[in-house]
Design a protein around this motif. Structure first.
Motif, PDB file in Angstrom:
ATOM      1  N   ALA A 165      42.537  22.218  83.096  1.00  0.00           N
ATOM      2  CA  ALA A 165      41.622  21.194  82.555  1.00  0.00           C
ATOM      3  C   ALA A 165      40.962  20.671  81.419  1.00  0.00           C
ATOM      4  CB  ALA A 165      40.405  21.563  83.700  1.00  0.00           C
ATOM      5  N   GLY A 166      41.425  22.139  79.810  1.00  0.00           N
ATOM      6  CA  GLY A 166      40.643  21.997  79.053  1.00  0.00           C
ATOM      7  C   GLY A 166      41.088  23.270  78.147  1.00  0.00           C
ATOM      8  N   ALA A 167      40.550  23.531  76.666  1.00  0.00           N
ATOM      9  CA  ALA A 167      41.295  24.309  75.755  1.00  0.00           C
ATOM     10  C   ALA A 167      39.922  24.775  74.610  1.00  0.00           C
ATOM     11  CB  ALA A 167      43.047  24.656  75.906  1.00  0.00           C
ATOM     12  N   HIS A 168      39.533  25.651  74.334  1.00  0.00           N
ATOM     13  CA  HIS A 168      39.064  25.437  73.174  1.00  0.00           C
ATOM     14  C   HIS A 168      39.633  25.885  72.036  1.00  0.00           C
ATOM     15  CE1 HIS A 168      37.963  29.634  73.197  1.00  0.00           C
ATOM     16  NE2 HIS A 168      38.018  29.779  74.799  1.00  0.00           N
ATOM     17  N   ILE A 169      40.028  25.426  71.018  1.00  0.00           N
ATOM     18  CA  ILE A 169      40.169  26.020  69.704  1.00  0.00           C
ATOM     19  C   ILE A 169      38.973  26.198  68.414  1.00  0.00           C
ATOM     20  CG2 ILE A 169      41.570  25.076  67.689  1.00  0.00           C
ATOM     21  CD1 ILE A 169      43.576  24.846  70.335  1.00  0.00           C
ATOM     22  N   GLU A 170      39.601  27.273  67.781  1.00  0.00           N
ATOM     23  CA  GLU A 170      38.631  27.765  66.747  1.00  0.00           C
ATOM     24  C   GLU A 170      39.066  28.150  65.221  1.00  0.00           C
ATOM     25  OE1 GLU A 170      38.929  33.152  67.419  1.00  0.00           O
ATOM     26  OE2 GLU A 170      39.091  31.559  68.798  1.00  0.00           O
ATOM     27  N   ASP A 171      37.576  28.274  64.338  1.00  0.00           N
ATOM     28  CA  ASP A 171      37.637  28.222  63.393  1.00  0.00           C
ATOM     29  C   ASP A 171      38.071  29.959  62.157  1.00  0.00           C
ATOM     30  OD1 ASP A 171      35.510  28.464  63.561  1.00  0.00           O
ATOM     31  OD2 ASP A 171      33.913  27.148  62.733  1.00  0.00           O
ATOM     32  N   GLN A 172      38.437  30.113  63.643  1.00  0.00           N
ATOM     33  CA  GLN A 172      38.913  31.939  62.575  1.00  0.00           C
ATOM     34  C   GLN A 172      40.378  31.612  61.917  1.00  0.00           C
ATOM     35  OE1 GLN A 172      38.423  35.350  64.101  1.00  0.00           O
ATOM     36  NE2 GLN A 172      37.074  34.888  65.580  1.00  0.00           N
ATOM     37  N   ILE A 173      40.315  32.373  60.303  1.00  0.00           N
ATOM     38  CA  ILE A 173      41.693  32.579  60.243  1.00  0.00           C
ATOM     39  C   ILE A 173      42.659  32.970  61.069  1.00  0.00           C
ATOM     40  CG2 ILE A 173      40.340  33.281  57.926  1.00  0.00           C
ATOM     41  CD1 ILE A 173      41.237  35.810  58.072  1.00  0.00           C
ATOM     42  N   LYS A 205      43.109  35.945  64.050  1.00  0.00           N
ATOM     43  CA  LYS A 205      41.780  35.908  64.170  1.00  0.00           C
ATOM     44  C   LYS A 205      41.756  37.628  64.904  1.00  0.00           C
ATOM     45  CE  LYS A 205      40.088  36.033  68.397  1.00  0.00           C
ATOM     46  NZ  LYS A 205      40.421  34.474  69.251  1.00  0.00           N
ATOM     47  N   ARG A 206      39.833  37.933  65.234  1.00  0.00           N
ATOM     48  CA  ARG A 206      39.293  38.942  65.845  1.00  0.00           C
ATOM     49  C   ARG A 206      38.911  38.214  67.007  1.00  0.00           C
ATOM     50  NH1 ARG A 206      37.609  43.638  62.030  1.00  0.00           N
ATOM     51  NH2 ARG A 206      38.987  42.586  61.321  1.00  0.00           N
ATOM     52  N   CYS A 207      38.203  39.136  67.112  1.00  0.00           N
ATOM     53  CA  CYS A 207      36.668  39.565  69.035  1.00  0.00           C
ATOM     54  C   CYS A 207      36.173  38.562  68.491  1.00  0.00           C
ATOM     55  CB  CYS A 207      36.667  40.365  69.678  1.00  0.00           C
ATOM     56  SG  CYS A 207      35.747  40.428  70.850  1.00  0.00           S
ATOM     57  N   GLY A 208      35.537  37.365  69.155  1.00  0.00           N
ATOM     58  CA  GLY A 208      34.830  36.846  68.417  1.00  0.00           C
ATOM     59  C   GLY A 208      32.869  37.838  68.514  1.00  0.00           C
ATOM     60  N   HIS A 209      33.476  39.086  68.918  1.00  0.00           N
ATOM     61  CA  HIS A 209      31.845  39.942  68.709  1.00  0.00           C
ATOM     62  C   HIS A 209      32.313  41.295  67.993  1.00  0.00           C
ATOM     63  CE1 HIS A 209      29.175  36.856  71.220  1.00  0.00           C
ATOM     64  NE2 HIS A 209      30.596  36.943  71.824  1.00  0.00           N
ATOM     65  N   ARG A 218      35.744  25.539  69.383  1.00  0.00           N
ATOM     66  CA  ARG A 218      34.852  26.863  69.231  1.00  0.00           C
ATOM     67  C   ARG A 218      34.757  27.756  67.612  1.00  0.00           C
ATOM     68  NH1 ARG A 218      36.448  33.151  70.559  1.00  0.00           N
ATOM     69  NH2 ARG A 218      35.594  33.970  68.583  1.00  0.00           N
ATOM     70  N   THR A 219      32.867  27.631  67.063  1.00  0.00           N
ATOM     71  CA  THR A 219      33.382  28.123  65.528  1.00  0.00           C
ATOM     72  C   THR A 219      32.546  29.734  65.672  1.00  0.00           C
ATOM     73  OG1 THR A 219      31.788  27.411  63.736  1.00  0.00           O
ATOM     74  CG2 THR A 219      30.519  27.037  65.978  1.00  0.00           C
ATOM     75  N   ASP A 220      32.905  30.278  64.234  1.00  0.00           N
ATOM     76  CA  ASP A 220      32.380  31.385  65.167  1.00  0.00           C
ATOM     77  C   ASP A 220      31.466  31.699  63.386  1.00  0.00           C
ATOM     78  OD1 ASP A 220      34.334  33.521  66.713  1.00  0.00           O
ATOM     79  OD2 ASP A 220      35.168  31.800  66.680  1.00  0.00           O
ATOM     80  N   ILE A 221      32.026  30.432  62.822  1.00  0.00           N
ATOM     81  CA  ILE A 221      30.751  30.629  61.473  1.00  0.00           C
ATOM     82  C   ILE A 221      29.247  31.816  61.375  1.00  0.00           C
ATOM     83  CG2 ILE A 221      29.968  28.548  61.324  1.00  0.00           C
ATOM     84  CD1 ILE A 221      31.254  28.199  58.352  1.00  0.00           C
ATOM     85  N   ALA A 222      29.281  31.339  62.575  1.00  0.00           N
ATOM     86  CA  ALA A 222      26.633  31.634  62.613  1.00  0.00           C
ATOM     87  C   ALA A 222      27.352  33.362  61.843  1.00  0.00           C
ATOM     88  CB  ALA A 222      26.297  31.464  63.860  1.00  0.00           C
ATOM     89  N   ALA A 223      28.090  34.066  62.210  1.00  0.00           N
ATOM     90  CA  ALA A 223      27.963  35.304  62.211  1.00  0.00           C
ATOM     91  C   ALA A 223      28.432  35.698  60.471  1.00  0.00           C
ATOM     92  CB  ALA A 223      28.949  36.267  63.309  1.00  0.00           C
ATOM     93  N   ALA A 275      24.810  26.675  58.835  1.00  0.00           N
ATOM     94  CA  ALA A 275      25.988  26.626  58.863  1.00  0.00           C
ATOM     95  C   ALA A 275      27.115  26.314  59.631  1.00  0.00           C
ATOM     96  CB  ALA A 275      26.720  27.614  58.218  1.00  0.00           C
ATOM     97  N   ALA A 276      26.597  27.049  61.061  1.00  0.00           N
ATOM     98  CA  ALA A 276      26.592  26.803  62.388  1.00  0.00           C
ATOM     99  C   ALA A 276      26.582  24.880  62.990  1.00  0.00           C
ATOM    100  CB  ALA A 276      26.210  27.453  63.384  1.00  0.00           C
TER     101      ALA A 276
END
Length: 302
Positions: free
Chosen positions: A113-121, A124-128, A161-166, A172-173
């Motif tokens: 039904a959907g997918a998310h694409i992230e902005d990591q290089i 990537k690595r685990c978001g946490h 998906r954006t991981d920029i906050a970290a 920036a997020a």
């Protein structure tokens, strides 16, 4: 029997209509098709398919080692057995913008039904985890534009998906989320938010649905559905929870086998054979072919 009765395009349409109501939708993470059936049976609104879970299931760390073929294959297996909409983790899109386009069409074909694409290089690595790095805004925008332009079903949800906050902080997020919405993202997944106030800030910054990731042992506090709804979150996922519960139980069972040589004392912790057969809908298969299911299973534990 064998698969859901609702065509993928109808699942997507119904999902988008429900998402537009503003209510919060609960998407526990399914670690296999059977767990997706259980999520549906329990009355949740959707199923989430985590890249971290798929990696772990293959015995791999969540650092971009899985392929589009592996992800789409597991997504198809899960989507086909449930009437619920399924959202899948597509990492960074498996390559450059042209690869992102192919990824979206492949996931559409898989019935998601959907997918998310992230902005990591990439990789990537685990978001946490600490030490993440994100691409520049131009690259992130190109990924989302490619995803939006590639889809053939307008109801397929393209989530950014954006991981920029970290990496660069909350402001920036917010800016990145706005840019991704301007690029065509249907929803925003702000990763590793630390407080309800941070979720509220993203909610205020964009006018599309937002997702909260309630993964255990990570950067985010584990807020309740009610708390998240109170700050305007529209989708909440528990991506790895069921896998963690299952593996924890398996670990304890193996220790019991080592210590006692049997599992008699843990029978009440197990899914009964009758419950498994009910979840698999053996009786429906019987209606199709009486040679498949022609027996009964009692609920006695002995």
């Amino acid at each position: 029997m064998l698969h859901s009765q609702t065509p993928a395009h109808e699942k997507r349409r119904a999902f988008r209509e429900r998402l537009a109501t503003g209510e919060i939708l609960r998407f526990p993470g399914a670690f296999n098709p059977l767990s997706a059936r259980l999520i549906e049976r329990k009355g949740f609104e959707g199923v989430y398919i985590s890249g971290a879970v798929l990696s772990a299931d293959l015995g791999l760390p969540d650092i971009g080692l899985t392929t589009l073929t592996e992800v789409a294959g597991r997504g198809q297996q899960i989507a086909r057995v449930t009437e619920l909409p399924a959202i899948i983790d597509a990492d960074t899109g498996f390559g450059e913008p042209m690869n992102v386009a192919r990824t979206i069409q492949t996931l559409e074909d898989a019935g998601l039904a959907g997918a998310h694409i992230e902005d990591q290089i990439n990789p990537k690595r685990c978001g946490h985890l600490d030490g993440k790095a994100v691409v520049d805004e131009s690259t992130a925008i190109k990924r989302i534009r490619a995803a939006v332009e590639a889809r053939r079903d307008e109801h397929f949800l393209v989530m950014a998906r954006t991981d920029i906050a970290a990496v660069d902080g909350l402001d920036a997020a917010k800016d990145r989320a706005k840019a991704l919405v301007d690029a065509g993202a249907d929803a925003i997944f702000p990763e590793a938010m630390r407080s309800l106030e941070e979720f509220a800030a993203i909610r205020e910054a964009v006018d599309v649905p937002i997702l909260a990731n309630m993964t255990e042992f990570g950067k985010s506090e584990l807020f309740s559905v009610e708390q998240l709804a109170g700050v305007g979150v529209n989708i909440v996922i528990w991506p790895v929870s069921l896998l963690r519960m299952a593996m924890g139980s398996a670990d304890r069972a193996l220790d019991t086998l080592i210590d006692e040589g049997h599992l008699t004392g843990r029978l009440d912790e197990m899914q009964h054979r009758a419950d498994l057969y009910d979840l698999l809908d053996y009786e429906e298969y019987n209606r199709f072919d009486s040679g498949v299911f022609n027996f009964t299973v009692t609920k006695e534990r002995a």
